[in-house]
Design a protein around this motif. Structure first.
Motif, PDB file in Angstrom:
ATOM      1  N   ASP A   1      -3.853 -20.836 -10.112  1.00  0.00           N
ATOM      2  CA  ASP A   1      -4.991 -21.057 -11.011  1.00  0.00           C
ATOM      3  C   ASP A   1      -5.430 -19.781 -11.730  1.00  0.00           C
ATOM      4  OD1 ASP A   1      -6.166 -19.650  -8.962  1.00  0.00           O
ATOM      5  OD2 ASP A   1      -7.725 -21.130  -8.546  1.00  0.00           O
ATOM      6  N   HIS A   2      -4.594 -18.729 -11.645  1.00  0.00           N
ATOM      7  CA  HIS A   2      -4.786 -17.445 -12.331  1.00  0.00           C
ATOM      8  C   HIS A   2      -5.943 -16.626 -11.766  1.00  0.00           C
ATOM      9  CE1 HIS A   2      -2.392 -18.543 -16.196  1.00  0.00           C
ATOM     10  NE2 HIS A   2      -1.858 -19.074 -15.115  1.00  0.00           N
ATOM     11  N   THR A   3      -6.316 -16.858 -10.519  1.00  0.00           N
ATOM     12  CA  THR A   3      -7.304 -16.002  -9.872  1.00  0.00           C
ATOM     13  C   THR A   3      -6.562 -14.989  -9.004  1.00  0.00           C
ATOM     14  OG1 THR A   3      -7.559 -17.570  -8.053  1.00  0.00           O
ATOM     15  CG2 THR A   3      -9.141 -17.734  -9.858  1.00  0.00           C
ATOM     16  N   VAL A   4      -7.111 -13.799  -8.934  1.00  0.00           N
ATOM     17  CA  VAL A   4      -6.482 -12.715  -8.178  1.00  0.00           C
ATOM     18  C   VAL A   4      -6.753 -12.929  -6.696  1.00  0.00           C
ATOM     19  CG1 VAL A   4      -6.440 -10.217  -7.798  1.00  0.00           C
ATOM     20  CG2 VAL A   4      -6.783 -11.112 -10.097  1.00  0.00           C
ATOM     21  N   ASP A   5      -5.694 -12.780  -5.874  1.00  0.00           N
ATOM     22  CA  ASP A   5      -5.909 -12.898  -4.437  1.00  0.00           C
ATOM     23  C   ASP A   5      -5.537 -11.631  -3.683  1.00  0.00           C
ATOM     24  OD1 ASP A   5      -3.169 -13.139  -4.689  1.00  0.00           O
ATOM     25  OD2 ASP A   5      -2.990 -14.848  -3.353  1.00  0.00           O
ATOM     26  N   TYR A   6      -4.966 -10.618  -4.368  1.00  0.00           N
ATOM     27  CA  TYR A   6      -4.659  -9.363  -3.692  1.00  0.00           C
ATOM     28  C   TYR A   6      -4.502  -8.257  -4.728  1.00  0.00           C
ATOM     29  CZ  TYR A   6      -2.352  -5.707  -1.093  1.00  0.00           C
ATOM     30  OH  TYR A   6      -2.052  -4.507  -0.534  1.00  0.00           O
ATOM     31  N   VAL A   7      -5.041  -7.089  -4.413  1.00  0.00           N
ATOM     32  CA  VAL A   7      -4.794  -5.858  -5.175  1.00  0.00           C
ATOM     33  C   VAL A   7      -4.562  -4.735  -4.175  1.00  0.00           C
ATOM     34  CG1 VAL A   7      -6.155  -6.546  -7.196  1.00  0.00           C
ATOM     35  CG2 VAL A   7      -7.248  -5.258  -5.379  1.00  0.00           C
ATOM     36  N   ASN A   8      -3.638  -3.809  -4.514  1.00  0.00           N
ATOM     37  CA  ASN A   8      -3.426  -2.685  -3.613  1.00  0.00           C
ATOM     38  C   ASN A   8      -4.298  -1.500  -4.043  1.00  0.00           C
ATOM     39  OD1 ASN A   8      -2.018  -1.671  -5.819  1.00  0.00           O
ATOM     40  ND2 ASN A   8      -0.154  -1.216  -4.678  1.00  0.00           N
ATOM     41  N   SER A   9      -4.256  -0.438  -3.270  1.00  0.00           N
ATOM     42  CA  SER A   9      -5.122   0.710  -3.536  1.00  0.00           C
ATOM     43  C   SER A   9      -4.749   1.408  -4.839  1.00  0.00           C
ATOM     44  CB  SER A   9      -5.090   1.685  -2.365  1.00  0.00           C
ATOM     45  OG  SER A   9      -3.768   2.118  -2.124  1.00  0.00           O
ATOM     46  N   ALA A  10      -3.454   1.367  -5.239  1.00  0.00           N
ATOM     47  CA  ALA A  10      -3.058   1.972  -6.522  1.00  0.00           C
ATOM     48  C   ALA A  10      -3.728   1.228  -7.678  1.00  0.00           C
ATOM     49  CB  ALA A  10      -1.536   1.942  -6.668  1.00  0.00           C
ATOM     50  N   TRP A  11      -3.851  -0.084  -7.564  1.00  0.00           N
ATOM     51  CA  TRP A  11      -4.543  -0.885  -8.578  1.00  0.00           C
ATOM     52  C   TRP A  11      -6.009  -0.472  -8.673  1.00  0.00           C
ATOM     53  CZ3 TRP A  11      -4.047  -4.710 -12.220  1.00  0.00           C
ATOM     54  CH2 TRP A  11      -5.208  -5.396 -12.565  1.00  0.00           C
ATOM     55  N   VAL A  12      -6.660  -0.349  -7.516  1.00  0.00           N
ATOM     56  CA  VAL A  12      -8.078   0.021  -7.494  1.00  0.00           C
ATOM     57  C   VAL A  12      -8.256   1.415  -8.096  1.00  0.00           C
ATOM     58  CG1 VAL A  12     -10.071   0.466  -6.004  1.00  0.00           C
ATOM     59  CG2 VAL A  12      -8.572  -1.478  -5.528  1.00  0.00           C
ATOM     60  N   ALA A  13      -7.352   2.360  -7.767  1.00  0.00           N
ATOM     61  CA  ALA A  13      -7.457   3.716  -8.299  1.00  0.00           C
ATOM     62  C   ALA A  13      -7.247   3.723  -9.815  1.00  0.00           C
ATOM     63  CB  ALA A  13      -6.439   4.629  -7.627  1.00  0.00           C
ATOM     64  N   PHE A  14      -6.330   2.911 -10.326  1.00  0.00           N
ATOM     65  CA  PHE A  14      -6.033   2.888 -11.755  1.00  0.00           C
ATOM     66  C   PHE A  14      -7.144   2.210 -12.546  1.00  0.00           C
ATOM     67  CE2 PHE A  14      -4.203   1.061 -15.598  1.00  0.00           C
ATOM     68  CZ  PHE A  14      -3.527   2.141 -16.133  1.00  0.00           C
ATOM     69  N   THR A  15      -7.589   1.029 -12.090  1.00  0.00           N
ATOM     70  CA  THR A  15      -8.568   0.252 -12.865  1.00  0.00           C
ATOM     71  C   THR A  15     -10.009   0.556 -12.493  1.00  0.00           C
ATOM     72  OG1 THR A  15      -8.605  -1.580 -11.291  1.00  0.00           O
ATOM     73  CG2 THR A  15      -6.956  -1.671 -13.059  1.00  0.00           C
ATOM     74  N   GLY A  16     -10.215   1.052 -11.289  1.00  0.00           N
ATOM     75  CA  GLY A  16     -11.581   1.280 -10.832  1.00  0.00           C
ATOM     76  C   GLY A  16     -12.269   0.004 -10.375  1.00  0.00           C
TER      77      GLY A  16
ATOM     78  N   GLU B   1       0.827  -1.212   0.000  1.00  0.00           N
ATOM     79  CA  GLU B   1       0.000   0.000   0.000  1.00  0.00           C
ATOM     80  C   GLU B   1       0.860   1.260   0.000  1.00  0.00           C
ATOM     81  OE1 GLU B   1      -3.261   0.427  -0.356  1.00  0.00           O
ATOM     82  OE2 GLU B   1      -3.535  -1.732  -0.545  1.00  0.00           O
ATOM     83  N   ALA B   2       2.063   1.178   0.570  1.00  0.00           N
ATOM     84  CA  ALA B   2       2.930   2.356   0.678  1.00  0.00           C
ATOM     85  C   ALA B   2       3.610   2.703  -0.643  1.00  0.00           C
ATOM     86  CB  ALA B   2       3.984   2.127   1.757  1.00  0.00           C
ATOM     87  N   GLN B   3       3.765   1.748  -1.513  1.00  0.00           N
ATOM     88  CA  GLN B   3       4.441   2.068  -2.776  1.00  0.00           C
ATOM     89  C   GLN B   3       3.452   2.627  -3.788  1.00  0.00           C
ATOM     90  OE1 GLN B   3       6.306  -1.240  -4.569  1.00  0.00           O
ATOM     91  NE2 GLN B   3       4.455  -2.407  -4.859  1.00  0.00           N
ATOM     92  N   PRO B   4       3.933   3.480  -4.686  1.00  0.00           N
ATOM     93  CA  PRO B   4       3.022   4.136  -5.626  1.00  0.00           C
ATOM     94  C   PRO B   4       2.581   3.233  -6.774  1.00  0.00           C
ATOM     95  CG  PRO B   4       5.269   4.882  -5.983  1.00  0.00           C
ATOM     96  CD  PRO B   4       5.291   3.997  -4.776  1.00  0.00           C
ATOM     97  N   GLY B   5       3.289   2.151  -7.048  1.00  0.00           N
ATOM     98  CA  GLY B   5       2.954   1.288  -8.177  1.00  0.00           C
ATOM     99  C   GLY B   5       1.787   0.369  -7.892  1.00  0.00           C
ATOM    100  N   MET B   6       1.224  -0.159  -8.984  1.00  0.00           N
ATOM    101  CA  MET B   6       0.114  -1.102  -8.861  1.00  0.00           C
ATOM    102  C   MET B   6       0.666  -2.477  -8.501  1.00  0.00           C
ATOM    103  SD  MET B   6      -2.411  -0.138 -12.033  1.00  0.00           S
ATOM    104  CE  MET B   6      -1.815  -1.512 -12.906  1.00  0.00           C
ATOM    105  N   VAL B   7       0.017  -3.117  -7.549  1.00  0.00           N
ATOM    106  CA  VAL B   7       0.390  -4.471  -7.164  1.00  0.00           C
ATOM    107  C   VAL B   7      -0.869  -5.319  -7.167  1.00  0.00           C
ATOM    108  CG1 VAL B   7       1.305  -5.949  -5.341  1.00  0.00           C
ATOM    109  CG2 VAL B   7       2.278  -3.682  -5.711  1.00  0.00           C
ATOM    110  N   PHE B   8      -0.775  -6.437  -7.891  1.00  0.00           N
ATOM    111  CA  PHE B   8      -1.819  -7.451  -7.759  1.00  0.00           C
ATOM    112  C   PHE B   8      -1.137  -8.800  -7.853  1.00  0.00           C
ATOM    113  CE2 PHE B   8      -1.564  -7.344 -12.303  1.00  0.00           C
ATOM    114  CZ  PHE B   8      -2.083  -8.529 -12.782  1.00  0.00           C
ATOM    115  N   THR B   9      -1.646  -9.753  -7.090  1.00  0.00           N
ATOM    116  CA  THR B   9      -1.037 -11.080  -7.070  1.00  0.00           C
ATOM    117  C   THR B   9      -2.064 -12.100  -7.543  1.00  0.00           C
ATOM    118  OG1 THR B   9      -1.603 -11.393  -4.742  1.00  0.00           O
ATOM    119  CG2 THR B   9       0.581 -10.510  -5.219  1.00  0.00           C
ATOM    120  N   LEU B  10      -1.526 -13.126  -8.209  1.00  0.00           N
ATOM    121  CA  LEU B  10      -2.360 -14.199  -8.743  1.00  0.00           C
ATOM    122  C   LEU B  10      -1.985 -15.509  -8.087  1.00  0.00           C
ATOM    123  CD1 LEU B  10      -2.059 -13.406 -12.562  1.00  0.00           C
ATOM    124  CD2 LEU B  10      -3.991 -12.885 -11.089  1.00  0.00           C
ATOM    125  N   ARG B  11      -2.964 -16.361  -7.941  1.00  0.00           N
ATOM    126  CA  ARG B  11      -2.706 -17.732  -7.507  1.00  0.00           C
ATOM    127  C   ARG B  11      -2.284 -18.552  -8.717  1.00  0.00           C
ATOM    128  NH1 ARG B  11      -7.875 -16.629  -5.345  1.00  0.00           N
ATOM    129  NH2 ARG B  11      -7.779 -16.133  -3.132  1.00  0.00           N
TER     130      ARG B  11
END
Length: 185
Positions: A117-132, A105-115
């Protein structure tokens, strides 16, 4: 033939609460008390063979009960130690996850992690702000439609092997912003 029932209860409680040695001590003491005060004897010899068998069986079953209580006690203590280790491990895992979340959350870049099986298990607030889109809106493969169609197949091919091996990786593709425009990230 004497109060062997209450004496056996004393052996059982001693063995359960204290283990082998206290149970064995209670067995010896109860056997001695029974033989001295409740069994007819001449000197050190028990007169009635039935009484002798009862005292001998009491001693054998008392010792066996003490041993079984000791085995049970050791298993119980081992399980308690394992449970304590699990609780400590769970607390450490939660602390580690919280540190990871704070770092991402502290870094400015987008972070999302996949399992794997290619399902998302984490997104940070920069990701939410960028993609909505929030994590809940990305159920299953919902993140794939955010990748530009020309980049989608290459990205899936690039990330599949590292995901299966559990290795970190980084890839740059065009993601759709909240306003519908694509940007390389």
């Amino acid at each position: 033939r004497g109060p062997l029932g209450p004496f056996f209860l004393a052996v059982l409680l001693s063995g359960w609460l204290g283990g082998w040695w206290p149970g064995l001590l209670a067995t010896v003491l109860c056997t001695a008390v029974t033989a001295v005060f409740f069994v007819e004897r001449t000197g050190f010899v028990i007169c009635d063979i039935g009484d002798g068998i009862a005292v001998a069986l009491f001693f054998v079953f008392g010792a066996l009960t003490s041993w079984l209580c000791e085995v049970s006690r050791r298993r119980r203590l081992r399980l308690q130690a394992q449970e304590q280790d699990l609780l400590i491990g769970r607390a450490q895992l939660q602390e580690s996850e919280e540190r990871y979340r704070l770092l991402t959350e502290a870094q400015p870049g987008m972070v999302f992690t996949l399992r794997a099986d290619h399902t998302v298990d984490y997104v940070n607030s920069a990701w939410v702000a960028f993609t909505g889109r929030t994590l809940q809106q990305l159920e299953n493969d919902g993140w794939r439609d955010l990748i530009h169609a020309d980049d989608r197949a290459a990205m899936i091919a690039t990330i599949s092997a590292p995901l299966e091996r559990g290795e970190p990786h980084e890839v740059q593709v065009r993601f759709r912003r909240y306003d519908g425009m694509y940007r390389r990230v």
